[in-house]
Design a protein around this motif. Structure first.
Motif, mmCIF file in Angstrom:
data_model
loop_
_atom_site.group_PDB
_atom_site.id
_atom_site.type_symbol
_atom_site.label_atom_id
_atom_site.label_comp_id
_atom_site.label_asym_id
_atom_site.label_seq_id
_atom_site.Cartn_x
_atom_site.Cartn_y
_atom_site.Cartn_z
ATOM 1 N N UNK A 271 21.620 37.836 31.445
ATOM 2 C CA UNK A 271 20.624 37.992 30.373
ATOM 3 C C UNK A 271 19.342 37.263 30.759
ATOM 4 N N UNK A 272 19.511 36.101 31.402
ATOM 5 C CA UNK A 272 18.327 35.324 31.790
ATOM 6 C C UNK A 272 17.567 36.006 32.930
ATOM 7 N N UNK A 273 18.329 36.555 33.897
ATOM 8 C CA UNK A 273 17.673 37.191 35.044
ATOM 9 C C UNK A 273 16.888 38.425 34.621
ATOM 10 N N UNK A 274 17.522 39.253 33.782
ATOM 11 C CA UNK A 274 16.883 40.520 33.405
ATOM 12 C C UNK A 274 15.962 40.365 32.197
ATOM 13 N N UNK A 275 16.053 39.216 31.510
ATOM 14 C CA UNK A 275 15.193 38.998 30.347
ATOM 15 C C UNK A 275 15.532 39.885 29.170
ATOM 16 N N UNK A 276 16.813 40.300 29.082
ATOM 17 C CA UNK A 276 17.222 41.129 27.933
ATOM 18 C C UNK A 276 18.442 40.478 27.279
ATOM 19 N N UNK A 277 18.670 40.805 26.016
ATOM 20 C CA UNK A 277 19.893 40.346 25.354
ATOM 21 C C UNK A 277 20.944 41.446 25.531
ATOM 22 N N UNK A 278 22.133 41.031 25.958
ATOM 23 C CA UNK A 278 23.203 42.004 26.179
ATOM 24 C C UNK A 278 24.258 41.893 25.077
ATOM 25 N N UNK A 279 24.562 40.642 24.682
ATOM 26 C CA UNK A 279 25.566 40.394 23.644
ATOM 27 C C UNK A 279 24.871 39.925 22.368
ATOM 28 N N UNK A 280 25.441 40.271 21.211
ATOM 29 C CA UNK A 280 24.981 39.636 19.972
ATOM 30 C C UNK A 280 25.482 38.191 19.977
ATOM 31 N N UNK B 15 26.462 46.910 19.641
ATOM 32 C CA UNK B 15 26.422 45.480 19.287
ATOM 33 C C UNK B 15 25.642 45.313 17.981
ATOM 34 N N UNK B 16 24.521 46.054 17.879
ATOM 35 C CA UNK B 16 23.664 45.931 16.695
ATOM 36 C C UNK B 16 24.413 46.427 15.461
ATOM 37 N N UNK C 216 27.011 45.178 10.206
ATOM 38 C CA UNK C 216 28.152 45.295 9.288
ATOM 39 C C UNK C 216 28.585 43.936 8.744
ATOM 40 N N UNK C 217 28.215 42.848 9.438
ATOM 41 C CA UNK C 217 28.676 41.540 8.953
ATOM 42 C C UNK C 217 27.532 40.719 8.340
ATOM 43 N N UNK C 218 26.449 41.382 7.922
ATOM 44 C CA UNK C 218 25.299 40.672 7.337
ATOM 45 C C UNK C 218 24.920 41.247 5.964
ATOM 46 N N UNK C 219 24.082 40.473 5.254
ATOM 47 C CA UNK C 219 23.525 40.973 3.986
ATOM 48 C C UNK C 219 22.022 41.233 4.086
ATOM 49 N N UNK C 220 21.417 40.748 5.177
ATOM 50 C CA UNK C 220 19.974 40.933 5.315
ATOM 51 C C UNK C 220 19.581 41.018 6.772
ATOM 52 N N UNK C 221 18.350 41.470 7.024
ATOM 53 C CA UNK C 221 17.897 41.586 8.411
ATOM 54 C C UNK C 221 16.411 41.271 8.498
ATOM 55 N N UNK D 250 16.451 50.169 11.993
ATOM 56 C CA UNK D 250 16.110 50.056 10.575
ATOM 57 C C UNK D 250 17.007 50.981 9.738
ATOM 58 N N UNK D 251 17.183 52.238 10.213
ATOM 59 C CA UNK D 251 18.031 53.178 9.472
ATOM 60 C C UNK D 251 19.471 52.661 9.384
ATOM 61 N N UNK D 252 19.957 52.056 10.467
ATOM 62 C CA UNK D 252 21.307 51.465 10.460
ATOM 63 C C UNK D 252 21.415 50.419 9.360
ATOM 64 N N UNK D 253 20.387 49.565 9.268
ATOM 65 C CA UNK D 253 20.397 48.482 8.278
ATOM 66 C C UNK D 253 20.328 49.032 6.861
ATOM 67 N N UNK D 254 19.515 50.089 6.682
ATOM 68 C CA UNK D 254 19.377 50.663 5.325
ATOM 69 C C UNK D 254 20.688 51.318 4.891
ATOM 70 N N UNK D 255 21.391 51.963 5.850
ATOM 71 C CA UNK D 255 22.694 52.573 5.525
ATOM 72 C C UNK D 255 23.675 51.541 4.984
ATOM 73 N N UNK D 256 23.601 50.302 5.486
ATOM 74 C CA UNK D 256 24.511 49.239 5.034
ATOM 75 C C UNK D 256 23.926 48.438 3.867
#
Length: 595
Positions: free
Chosen positions: A47-56, A86-87, A92-97, A115-121
């Motif tokens: 994650x550090x080398x590529x500068x991206x997040x892979x895991x939540x 992952x997202x 699914x385990x949150x109440x807000x984003x 955003x659509x994923x979050x609105x569905x939940x």
């Protein structure tokens, strides 16, 4: 419970989620100044080398305000389309984003799909405009885009700079005020949702969960709902930077459980934990099974490492629930696994992680997607790799998966993007101008066309501005042929692919040229051929390495030279009959990067 807040940070790739998480951790003094570093939650080397997040990454913060203490459970999520599963699990385990948008780039495709994923939940959304300190930031323009998207007032958008920390403190108050506390019944039977798990070689499987109803104490007898296995909770606790044991995890909170589970197969992400004595009535829903987009075979480099590879994949799957695999065998490579990935980046990351974390070196075959073959007898066969295709005389027709793709880009790159999509057999479904200089294009195109290098090409022709998101819609008939690669007349099983008839000649020629450069020269000529059925469509020759046998002939009759050359030729011929061609791993990977 009323003082617990569970929230995640969602955004398009590179919009500053992990940096914003750093500032929140600093403000709540979760980490001391000595422990602090950039993107502190991205703890994997990759994650550090590529500068991206892979895991939540889940972490608990404590925030005091007006004499009250609040527990904030934050989950930092990846932004790349390949890690969207992952997202969805985090949501699914949150109440807000917190919806983070980059002020220099504006709303992009992943922003919208997350955003659509979050609105569905039914999550409470807090819009955040990041990178306002940049010179190229278009604060007003992007604020209007966010308002159009969410239907909110410009005053409700929080303007921050995660790098400098400007505007971040009011965000903590907004989280406490706007995001609802978890709903649940503390006295009901225990119901906890597993949203992630890791394998620890000393403690067994560690599962991360969110308690929906009831509470769980250390020493409780618990069972996993779907698998029906029973365990004792040896240790429960909360997730800070390290695991912190607690006596009890109560309703609405997020924690981990260690119960000495040795076998990785017994834990499934999305399963429900409940008590043995007083079980809950039903499992928690809302977790869809993951649909892999790209398939590739993985084989151990040494054939006797097959069982070792199996246990490694089991452990790896715990940490990456979007990765699926099943055993298969190949003529050339022996026993291995057919693995499903969410995209090419995912495939690359999995291969790299297997090597780094488990020391497992694997050969990966050419990726492809799964097709449906309809036989003349009326059967339907799912074809995952080219060797599973019935013989051409038995096939009635083949159907391939189609996707609905959304591309958001600046209008300057409209022409090149349309050309790229047409080359990939796409059909334009609609276009929609979001603002005067940003357009959203919707295309239907075959999944197999975007598997290889579509995303890279899209990024390069749009100078990195275009963003891309897709979902599978249906299967449609296609003219596909099986392209075989022959080395010295022997088919190289791992390099064969299913490809559209129109592209077969071009693709075959390119592969042959590429392999000619990559296959090391031998003592004999190697013929590299591309074939469709019995018809050879392209050929290149890897020239032999020759010793100069005529060096000792100085002058003299030409027949002396001829005799030596003939003798050498005979030897080469014999060698070719018994010699075998080794294909290096770089050749398999190079096929993916054909331009």
């Amino acid at each position: 419970m009323k003082n617990i807040r569970n929230f995640c940070i969602i955004a398009h790739i590179d919009h500053g989620k992990s940096t914003l998480a750093d500032r929140l951790l600093e403000l709540t003094s979760t980490l001391s100044a000595r422990e602090m570093e950039n993107q502190v939650l991205d703890d994997m080397d990759l994650e550090r080398e590529k500068g991206i997040t892979i895991k939540s990454h889940a972490i608990q913060m404590e925030y005091s305000r007006g004499g009250e203490k609040y527990l904030l459970n934050l989950i930092d999520t990846p932004g790349h389309v390949d890690f969207s599963y992952e997202v969805s699990r985090s949501i699914a385990s949150c109440e807000g984003a917190l919806l983070v948008v980059d002020a220099t780039q504006g709303v992009q495709a992943q922003t919208i799909s997350n955003l659509y994923l979050a609105i569905e939940h039914n999550l409470e959304i807090i819009p955040v405009l990041n990178k306002i300190d940049m010179e190229s930031a278009q604060v007003d323009v992007v604020t209007d885009q966010i308002c159009d998207l969410l239907g909110c007032d410009p005053g409700e958008v929080y303007k921050v700079s995660a790098r400098t920390g400007e505007g971040v403190p009011p965000l903590l108050d907004a989280i406490v005020d706007n995001i609802p506390s978890p709903k649940g019944d503390p006295d009901a039977p225990l119901q906890a949702l597993i949203f992630d798990s890791v394998f620890n070689s000393f403690r067994g499987v560690i599962a991360y969960f969110k308690v929906m109803n009831g509470s769980i104490r250390k020493g409780d007898k618990v069972k996993f709902f779907n698998t029906g296995m029973e365990y004792e909770a040896e240790e429960v606790g909360v997730l800070k930077m390290k695991m912190v044991p607690r006596e009890e995890i109560s309703c609405g909170d997020v924690g981990y459980i260690i119960s000495g589970i040795k076998s990785a197969v017994e834990v499934k992400v999305g399963d429900t934990i409940t008590h043995v004595e007083k079980p809950c009535g039903k499992a928690i829903g809302g977790f869809e099974e993951v649909k892999p987009m790209v398939f590739a075979g993985m084989y151990p480099v040494q054939a006797d490492k097959f069982e070792e590879l199996r246990t490694t994949l089991e452990k790896f799957q715990l940490n990456d629930a979007s990765f699926v695999y099943e055993p298969e065998s190949s003529l050339a490579l022996g026993f291995g696994f057919r693995c499903g990935f969410l995209g090419l980046l995912h495939l690359e990351i999995v291969q790299e992680r297997l090597f780094r974390e488990f020391g497992m070196d694997v050969i990966t075959t050419v990726p492809n997607v799964s097709y449906k073959a309809y036989t003349t007898k009326g059967e339907v066969i799912d074809v995952h790799n080219p060797s599973g295709l019935p013989s051409p005389t038995l096939i009635d027709h083949i159907e391939e998966p189609y996707i609905r793709a959304q591309i958001i880009s600046k209008t300057d790159y409209y022409g090149p993007i349309m050309k790229l999509c047409l080359d990939k057999r796409g059909t334009l479904i609609g276009e929609h101008y979001i603002t005067s200089d940003r357009v959203e294009l919707t295309y239907d195109m075959p999944l197999s066309e975007i598997v290889f290098d579509f995303y890279d090409k899209l990024k390069s022709i749009s100078k990195g501005y275009a963003s891309f998101d897709y979902h599978v819609i249906d299967f449609r008939p296609a003219k596909l042929v099986k392209l075989d690669i022959l080395l010295n007349g022997e088919p190289a099983d791992a390099l064969s692919s299913l490809i559209h008839e129109d592209h077969a000649y071009d693709f075959g020629r390119k592969i042959c040229l590429k392999l000619k450069d990559l296959i090391p020269r031998q003592q004999f000529d190697i013929a590299v051929q591309a074939a469709i059925g019995a018809k050879i469509i392209a050929r290149e020759t890897v020239r032999q390495v020759r010793k100069d046998v005529t060096a000792k002939c100085y002058g003299g009759d030409v027949t002396r030279k001829r005799k030596l050359l003939e003798k050498q030729k005979e030897g080469k011929k014999r060698m070719r009959q018994i010699g075998s061609v080794e294909v290096p791993q770089s050749a398999f990977m190079a096929v993916l990067k054909l331009d």
